[in-house]
Design an enzyme around this catalytic site. Structure first.
Site, PDB file in Angstrom:
ATOM      1  N   CYS A   1       0.845  -1.197   0.000  1.00 11.77           N
ATOM      2  CA  CYS A   1       0.000   0.000   0.000  1.00 11.77           C
ATOM      3  C   CYS A   1       0.879   1.246   0.000  1.00 11.77           C
ATOM      4  O   CYS A   1       1.887   1.301   0.700  1.00 11.77           O
ATOM      5  CB  CYS A   1      -0.912  -0.029   1.225  1.00 11.77           C
ATOM      6  SG  CYS A   1      -1.810   1.500   1.517  1.00 11.77           S
TER       7      CYS A   1
ATOM      8  N   CYS B   1      -4.248   7.089  -1.753  1.00 13.36           N
ATOM      9  CA  CYS B   1      -5.562   7.056  -2.394  1.00 13.36           C
ATOM     10  C   CYS B   1      -6.668   7.481  -1.436  1.00 13.36           C
ATOM     11  O   CYS B   1      -7.734   7.921  -1.889  1.00 13.36           O
ATOM     12  CB  CYS B   1      -5.859   5.671  -2.957  1.00 13.36           C
ATOM     13  SG  CYS B   1      -5.937   4.384  -1.722  1.00 13.36           S
TER      14      CYS B   1
ATOM     15  N   THR C   1      -4.270   5.445   7.559  1.00 13.86           N
ATOM     16  CA  THR C   1      -3.226   4.956   6.668  1.00 13.86           C
ATOM     17  C   THR C   1      -2.353   6.105   6.179  1.00 13.86           C
ATOM     18  O   THR C   1      -2.853   7.075   5.615  1.00 13.86           O
ATOM     19  CB  THR C   1      -3.874   4.260   5.458  1.00 13.86           C
ATOM     20  OG1 THR C   1      -4.708   3.203   5.952  1.00 13.86           O
ATOM     21  CG2 THR C   1      -2.840   3.686   4.534  1.00 13.86           C
TER      22      THR C   1
ATOM     23  N   GLU D   1      -0.448   2.280   9.692  1.00 16.13           N
ATOM     24  CA  GLU D   1      -1.645   2.981  10.180  1.00 16.13           C
ATOM     25  C   GLU D   1      -1.427   3.550  11.581  1.00 16.13           C
ATOM     26  O   GLU D   1      -0.677   2.985  12.369  1.00 16.13           O
ATOM     27  CB  GLU D   1      -2.833   2.008  10.217  1.00 16.13           C
ATOM     28  CG  GLU D   1      -3.543   1.816   8.886  1.00 16.13           C
ATOM     29  CD  GLU D   1      -2.768   1.002   7.848  1.00 16.13           C
ATOM     30  OE1 GLU D   1      -1.814   0.299   8.227  1.00 16.13           O
ATOM     31  OE2 GLU D   1      -3.110   1.080   6.657  1.00 16.13           O
TER      32      GLU D   1
ATOM     33  N   HIS E   1     -13.507   4.560  -2.647  1.00 15.62           N
ATOM     34  CA  HIS E   1     -12.411   3.799  -2.055  1.00 15.62           C
ATOM     35  C   HIS E   1     -12.535   2.314  -2.379  1.00 15.62           C
ATOM     36  O   HIS E   1     -11.544   1.626  -2.598  1.00 15.62           O
ATOM     37  CB  HIS E   1     -12.365   4.041  -0.555  1.00 15.62           C
ATOM     38  CG  HIS E   1     -10.996   3.896   0.024  1.00 15.62           C
ATOM     39  ND1 HIS E   1      -9.883   4.448  -0.556  1.00 15.62           N
ATOM     40  CD2 HIS E   1     -10.540   3.238   1.113  1.00 15.62           C
ATOM     41  CE1 HIS E   1      -8.808   4.152   0.145  1.00 15.62           C
ATOM     42  NE2 HIS E   1      -9.174   3.406   1.159  1.00 15.62           N
TER      43      HIS E   1
ATOM     44  N   TYR F   1      -9.865  -1.250  -5.031  1.00 14.46           N
ATOM     45  CA  TYR F   1      -9.218  -2.467  -4.562  1.00 14.46           C
ATOM     46  C   TYR F   1      -8.885  -3.469  -5.666  1.00 14.46           C
ATOM     47  O   TYR F   1      -7.948  -4.236  -5.533  1.00 14.46           O
ATOM     48  CB  TYR F   1     -10.039  -3.104  -3.430  1.00 14.46           C
ATOM     49  CG  TYR F   1      -9.680  -2.519  -2.084  1.00 14.46           C
ATOM     50  CD1 TYR F   1      -9.998  -1.191  -1.780  1.00 14.46           C
ATOM     51  CD2 TYR F   1      -8.974  -3.252  -1.138  1.00 14.46           C
ATOM     52  CE1 TYR F   1      -9.622  -0.634  -0.571  1.00 14.46           C
ATOM     53  CE2 TYR F   1      -8.604  -2.714   0.070  1.00 14.46           C
ATOM     54  CZ  TYR F   1      -8.935  -1.395   0.354  1.00 14.46           C
ATOM     55  OH  TYR F   1      -8.559  -0.835   1.558  1.00 14.46           O
TER      56      TYR F   1
ATOM     57  N   CYS G   1      -5.456  -1.747  -6.834  1.00 14.31           N
ATOM     58  CA  CYS G   1      -4.294  -1.821  -5.935  1.00 14.31           C
ATOM     59  C   CYS G   1      -4.028  -3.248  -5.499  1.00 14.31           C
ATOM     60  O   CYS G   1      -2.873  -3.705  -5.520  1.00 14.31           O
ATOM     61  CB  CYS G   1      -4.444  -0.887  -4.736  1.00 14.31           C
ATOM     62  SG  CYS G   1      -5.715  -1.339  -3.565  1.00 14.31           S
TER      63      CYS G   1
ATOM     64  N   GLU H   1      -6.101  -5.944   6.299  1.00 15.06           N
ATOM     65  CA  GLU H   1      -6.331  -4.687   5.576  1.00 15.06           C
ATOM     66  C   GLU H   1      -7.225  -4.905   4.355  1.00 15.06           C
ATOM     67  O   GLU H   1      -8.118  -4.110   4.084  1.00 15.06           O
ATOM     68  CB  GLU H   1      -4.988  -4.087   5.145  1.00 15.06           C
ATOM     69  CG  GLU H   1      -5.092  -2.640   4.649  1.00 15.06           C
ATOM     70  CD  GLU H   1      -5.592  -2.526   3.221  1.00 15.06           C
ATOM     71  OE1 GLU H   1      -5.245  -3.400   2.400  1.00 15.06           O
ATOM     72  OE2 GLU H   1      -6.334  -1.561   2.917  1.00 15.06           O
TER      73      GLU H   1
END
Lengths: 113, 480
Positions: free
Chosen positions: B98, B102, B189, B255, B290, B294, B297, B441
């Site tokens: 990550c 974003c 994050t 995080e 968001h 996924y 990413c 996550e």
């Protein structure tokens, strides 16, 4: 008479490439040196380019184009201008297409040798 | 636009207050716990400078016409939405981890359209504030942490019903200069290596919760802000090199629990204050943007897991076995399925009244729900293929030990032509990418699975489907 051509180079964003675009460009440059072509590479956004070489990592070919319409040679994955070409022979084939283009070129006075 | 190094250097001038392992960390940029996450985030800058990635990492701003980093862009069409997903996959393929940016990206897009609609209803000025803020981000290329999730306390009670009123961020004071906020944001994050925080509510609110209807932007090092860095599985591996697996970019985003102790916000950085009826809209839009991500990413992360699994199968000498090939096919199938979902929800996007484009919410939730399941299966298959050695490898100190090392090298051999250290490194990469924190996550990032199920049911148009079935069954009149 020999004409120099100015080529803009545009890559796609390489989100999930099937070919190594940057490496391919290096190999194309080597082939061009071998073939003794008079070529200058520049940014795809330059105003005075004669041709746009697009190197997209896959056949989707989503690379952004400049606003003005311009002749293109498009590498998109293992294709050149839509036709299949093995990745090993891609550099030679691109070089051959550039030679073809050079042979029927638009004359630009300040590039005349 | 900044380079990666300029981004890293810019963090050093900040006065970010960071705690970890019971200590205040003065140089968080170089601290082993945090540096991999700094490196990962720096790739969002660095790749924007490279010709083979600039097409996805950069775009023309609709506000200024300048070329900007895409992470500061407001989506103007479905191409922007699709390019966002492709960008995320491209970066993930380079980091295997990550890169945190974003969340803020999705926050500014959600707020851009929501503030427009708040202004229309209440004749407020939030959208102007937002446009100025976005211009500021585009000009500075600052990294923003999107701060949505509150600690929440008793999940059965509303924010205003909590015994401790600070368990959701709220406005505690207002004057003609600005507002003061108090509370905390959890699971933040990239907070410790960002420049700014974008505060947003985390749930739909009622009139009783008015004080909790707040959205605003603050500097990451504003007075009153404290970041308490969270632990990860195997995080002390960050003090090693090979045993860390992905030594350069780490695992997940890093995080923090971000505490907000009476933090002042000037009015020009306030984007919502009391308009509780828009909290749900904002939360939903942010969540969908968001969840859209996924497949991109995690698609890229899975590409690395698949590559490592294929490599270890070759190193183990089993790559040609039909069941191994079939399992790798399944990994690719699952990865491309989640990628399909991200592309689909992006291509089916539509404009909001503000002009900003928004994803298809049903498909975005389908995307994320698939990720919560499929990534576990991808990781399970990688464990299956890699073998039990994944869980029993000696330490890198043993690998490098002058006396013990030769035993480790000898007995870690797979196929003879592959050095044992290469096999060791690939195993460590797989171990760290597919365990613990990384899986959690993928499960809970952008909202837990039940949140997606709620949205899918709401968007699923059951009444229409029932009508179609009844028609074909001859129950309804054909003219209905």
């Amino acid at each position: 008479m020999v004409f120099q051509i100015r080529i803009g180079v545009k890559f796609c964003g390489n989100c999930n490439p099937l070919i190594a675009c940057k490496k391919l460009f290096q190999e194309i440059k080597k082939e061009i040196l071998k073939a003794d072509l008079y070529i200058e590479f520049s940014s795809w956004e330059s105003p005075n380019i004669d041709l746009l070489l697009v190197i997209s990592g896959c056949p989707v070919d989503c690379a952004t184009r400049p606003d003005q319409k311009i002749t293109e040679i498009v590498v998109a994955g293992e294709t050149i201008d839509g036709y299949y070409c093995n990745k090993v022979t891609l550099p030679k084939e691109v070089s051959r297409k550039l030679l073809e283009y050079q042979n029927c070129l638009i004359v630009r006075g300040n590039k005349l040798f | 636009m900044r380079t990666g190094q300029e981004y890293i250097d810019s963090l050093r001038s900040l006065k970010t207050v960071v705690y970890a392992f019971g200590e205040k960390i003065d140089n968080f940029v170089d601290h082993p716990l945090i540096r991999p996450h700094v490196n990962a985030a720096s790739m969002t800058y660095q790749l924007s400078q490279e010709p083979e990635f600039e097409d996805l990492l950069t775009v023309k701003s609709h506000l200024t016409g300048q070329t900007i980093n895409r992470f500061t862009h407001i989506h103007q069409n479905t191409k922007d939405l699709v390019d966002k997903v492709k960008m995320l996959r491209a970066i993930s393929q380079q980091t295997g981890s990550c890169y945190q940016r974003c969340v803020g990206f999705d926050g500014i897009n959600a707020l851009y359209s929501t503030t427009y609609e708040i202004d229309k209803k209440y004749a407020t000025n939030y959208h102007q504030h937002m446009k100025h803020y976005v211009k500021h981000l585009q000009e500075t290329d600052n990294m923003v942490v999107g701060a949505m999730t509150d600690p929440k306390g008793d999940r059965g009670l509303r924010p205003s019903q909590q015994e401790d009123p600070d368990l959701y961020v709220r406005v505690v004071d207002k004057n003609d200069q600005g507002i003061v906020i108090r509370g905390a944001k959890a699971h933040q994050t990239g907070a410790v290596n960002s420049h700014e925080i974008l505060i947003m509510p985390t749930v739909a609110l009622t009139e009783e919760d008015k004080d909790y209807a707040v959205a605003c932007a603050i500097p990451i090092d504003a007075p009153g802000v404290i970041h308490i860095f969270g632990r990860q599985s195997n995080d002390t591996r960050k003090f090693d090199e090979i045993d860390q697996g992905n030594a350069c970019f780490g695992v997940v985003g890093g995080e923090a629990l971000t505490v907000l102790n009476d933090v002042f916000v000037p009015w020009n950085k306030v984007f919502m204050c009391g308009e509780y009826d828009f909290a749900g809209t904002l939360v939903e839009r942010f969540a969908c943007y968001h969840r859209q991500n996924y497949g991109g990413c995690k698609g890229g992360v899975c590409d690395i897991i698949i590559g490592a699994t294929s490599a270890i199968a070759n190193m183990n000498g089993v790559a040609q076995a039909s069941h191994i090939r079939d399992k790798i096919v399944e990994m690719i199938h699952l990865t491309e399925t989640v990628y399909c979902c991200s592309v689909a929800c992006s291509s089916q996007g539509r404009p909001t009244p503000s002009g900003a484009y928004y994803v298809d919410p049903l498909l975005a939730n389908v995307c994320k729900l698939n990720v919560t399941r499929f990534i576990y299966e991808v990781c399970r298959i990688s464990h299956d293929i890699a073998g039990g050695i994944l869980a029993t490898l000696p330490s890198e100190k043993d690998l490098k030990h002058p006396e013990i090392g030769p035993y480790v090298n000898k007995y870690l051999k797979g196929v003879s032509k592959v050095p044992s250290e290469e096999r060791y490194r690939i195993l460590r990469l797989l171990e760290n990418m597919t365990g613990g924190t990384a899986l959690v996550e993928s499960m809970h990032g952008a909202g837990s699975p039940q949140a997606q199920r709620v949205m899918i049911l709401r968007q699923g148009n059951l009444a229409h489907k029932e009508k179609l079935a009844r028609k074909l069954a001859g129950i309804e009149n054909n003219n209905d």
